[in-house]
Design a protein around this motif. Structure first.
Motif, mmCIF file in Angstrom:
data_model
loop_
_atom_site.group_PDB
_atom_site.id
_atom_site.type_symbol
_atom_site.label_atom_id
_atom_site.label_comp_id
_atom_site.label_asym_id
_atom_site.label_seq_id
_atom_site.Cartn_x
_atom_site.Cartn_y
_atom_site.Cartn_z
ATOM 1 N N ALA A 47 26.250 -14.707 47.080
ATOM 2 C CA ALA A 47 26.536 -14.032 48.504
ATOM 3 C C ALA A 47 25.477 -15.858 48.654
ATOM 4 O O ALA A 47 26.077 -16.107 49.839
ATOM 5 C CB ALA A 47 26.647 -13.309 49.784
ATOM 6 N N LYS A 48 24.249 -15.951 48.873
ATOM 7 C CA LYS A 48 23.524 -16.516 48.967
ATOM 8 C C LYS A 48 21.650 -16.496 48.398
ATOM 9 O O LYS A 48 21.760 -15.714 48.022
ATOM 10 C CB LYS A 48 22.928 -16.099 50.855
ATOM 11 C CG LYS A 48 22.300 -15.087 50.847
ATOM 12 C CD LYS A 48 21.901 -14.914 52.195
ATOM 13 C CE LYS A 48 21.269 -13.834 52.290
ATOM 14 N NZ LYS A 48 20.083 -13.231 53.963
ATOM 15 N N VAL A 49 21.161 -17.012 48.309
ATOM 16 C CA VAL A 49 19.764 -17.724 47.796
ATOM 17 C C VAL A 49 19.063 -17.654 48.917
ATOM 18 O O VAL A 49 18.801 -18.479 49.056
ATOM 19 C CB VAL A 49 19.590 -18.721 46.774
ATOM 20 C CG1 VAL A 49 18.496 -18.740 46.159
ATOM 21 C CG2 VAL A 49 20.511 -17.956 45.956
ATOM 22 N N ALA A 59 14.202 -21.292 53.424
ATOM 23 C CA ALA A 59 15.458 -22.212 53.393
ATOM 24 C C ALA A 59 16.537 -20.647 52.667
ATOM 25 O O ALA A 59 15.709 -20.087 52.156
ATOM 26 C CB ALA A 59 14.970 -22.823 52.617
ATOM 27 N N THR A 60 17.792 -21.235 52.941
ATOM 28 C CA THR A 60 18.744 -20.221 52.517
ATOM 29 C C THR A 60 19.743 -21.121 52.269
ATOM 30 O O THR A 60 19.787 -22.081 52.789
ATOM 31 C CB THR A 60 19.632 -19.247 53.854
ATOM 32 O OG1 THR A 60 18.564 -18.364 54.263
ATOM 33 C CG2 THR A 60 20.569 -18.173 52.862
ATOM 34 N N ASP A 61 20.216 -21.705 51.124
ATOM 35 C CA ASP A 61 21.683 -21.336 50.209
ATOM 36 C C ASP A 61 22.348 -20.945 50.361
ATOM 37 O O ASP A 61 22.109 -19.705 49.764
ATOM 38 C CB ASP A 61 20.688 -22.214 49.313
ATOM 39 C CG ASP A 61 22.357 -23.202 48.981
ATOM 40 O OD1 ASP A 61 22.986 -23.365 49.865
ATOM 41 O OD2 ASP A 61 21.766 -24.960 48.370
ATOM 42 N N THR A 62 23.723 -21.110 50.364
ATOM 43 C CA THR A 62 24.695 -20.552 50.164
ATOM 44 C C THR A 62 25.927 -21.025 48.847
ATOM 45 O O THR A 62 26.783 -20.238 48.911
ATOM 46 C CB THR A 62 25.821 -19.959 51.153
ATOM 47 O OG1 THR A 62 25.824 -20.740 52.181
ATOM 48 C CG2 THR A 62 24.841 -19.202 52.569
ATOM 49 N N SER A 63 25.383 -21.844 48.697
ATOM 50 C CA SER A 63 26.536 -22.009 47.675
ATOM 51 C C SER A 63 25.817 -23.224 46.401
ATOM 52 O O SER A 63 24.844 -23.293 46.343
ATOM 53 C CB SER A 63 27.823 -23.852 48.459
ATOM 54 O OG SER A 63 26.726 -24.452 48.901
ATOM 55 N N SER A 64 26.323 -22.483 45.012
ATOM 56 C CA SER A 64 25.473 -23.446 43.671
ATOM 57 C C SER A 64 25.818 -24.596 44.059
ATOM 58 O O SER A 64 27.130 -25.512 44.041
ATOM 59 C CB SER A 64 25.206 -23.221 42.785
ATOM 60 O OG SER A 64 25.579 -23.386 41.861
ATOM 61 N N ASP A 86 24.063 -10.537 46.466
ATOM 62 C CA ASP A 86 25.278 -10.675 46.153
ATOM 63 C C ASP A 86 26.563 -10.177 47.418
ATOM 64 O O ASP A 86 25.797 -9.354 47.911
ATOM 65 C CB ASP A 86 25.358 -9.941 44.568
ATOM 66 C CG ASP A 86 25.865 -8.246 44.881
ATOM 67 O OD1 ASP A 86 25.682 -7.532 46.101
ATOM 68 O OD2 ASP A 86 25.097 -7.188 43.797
ATOM 69 N N ASN A 87 27.406 -9.816 46.436
ATOM 70 C CA ASN A 87 28.449 -9.928 47.853
ATOM 71 C C ASN A 87 28.400 -8.172 48.251
ATOM 72 O O ASN A 87 29.572 -8.112 49.217
ATOM 73 C CB ASN A 87 29.956 -10.222 47.548
ATOM 74 C CG ASN A 87 30.088 -9.392 46.086
ATOM 75 O OD1 ASN A 87 29.749 -9.302 44.958
ATOM 76 N ND2 ASN A 87 31.988 -8.622 45.520
ATOM 77 N N MET A 88 27.889 -6.989 47.080
ATOM 78 C CA MET A 88 27.892 -6.233 47.431
ATOM 79 C C MET A 88 25.933 -5.683 48.230
ATOM 80 O O MET A 88 26.791 -4.565 48.730
ATOM 81 C CB MET A 88 28.220 -5.296 46.753
ATOM 82 C CG MET A 88 29.102 -5.344 46.045
ATOM 83 S SD MET A 88 30.749 -4.467 46.583
ATOM 84 C CE MET A 88 30.246 -2.530 46.317
ATOM 85 N N GLY A 89 25.126 -6.400 48.235
ATOM 86 C CA GLY A 89 23.978 -6.405 49.410
ATOM 87 C C GLY A 89 23.151 -6.384 48.522
ATOM 88 O O GLY A 89 22.018 -5.835 48.546
#
Length: 142
Positions: A47-49, A59-64, A86-89
């Motif tokens: 979901a994010k890194v 910083a936060t990035d939501t796409s590869s 991940d998408n489930m937390g």
């Protein structure tokens, strides 16, 4: 009546994996360092890194591709890591990378030269005597 059921295999959500790479680990202040995180999730999606500097989210990035650029303004050691969600937390954390920033080298010091004349009016063909001294000055001094 529509019914949606969410289930995971084995009843558990595996955390994502994440690794972190840096373009350099030793830099001068004012020089950018690029970070790239590689994240994957075996039973869902990333979901994010988050990129952490000293444990704080920088910083936060939501796409590869997951990337972050850092430019140190002060000399010191900076410790970075990446945290993937991940998408489930579920959360996975990378190993840390230390970046050592040193102060940029000082500009070279230029000598100051002072000349003195024995006279300010000269006849053509006259001998002119110049005396001088040279001394180092602080950078930018005039």
């Amino acid at each position: 009546v529509p019914l949606t059921v969410a289930a995971s295999v084995g009843g558990r959500n595996n955390p994502p994996t994440v690794s972190l790479a840096a373009s350099a680990t030793t830099v001068q202040t004012g020089t950018a360092v690029s970070f790239t995180a590689t994240a994957a999730d075996s039973d869902g999606t990333v979901a994010k890194v988050e990129f952490l500097n000293g444990g704080a989210v920088a910083a936060t990035d939501t796409s590869s591709p997951y990337t972050y650029s850092f430019t140190p303004s002060a000399a010191g050691t900076y410790v970075f890591s990446a945290r993937a969600y991940d998408n489930m937390g579920a959360v996975g954390t990378s190993a840390s990378i230390s970046v050592v920033a040193s102060a940029a080298p000082a500009a070279p010091q230029l000598p100051r030269i002072t000349l003195g004349l024995s006279n300010t009016l000269f006849s053509p063909g006259a001998t002119v005597t110049l005396t001088g001294t040279a001394a180092a000055t602080a950078t930018g001094a005039r």
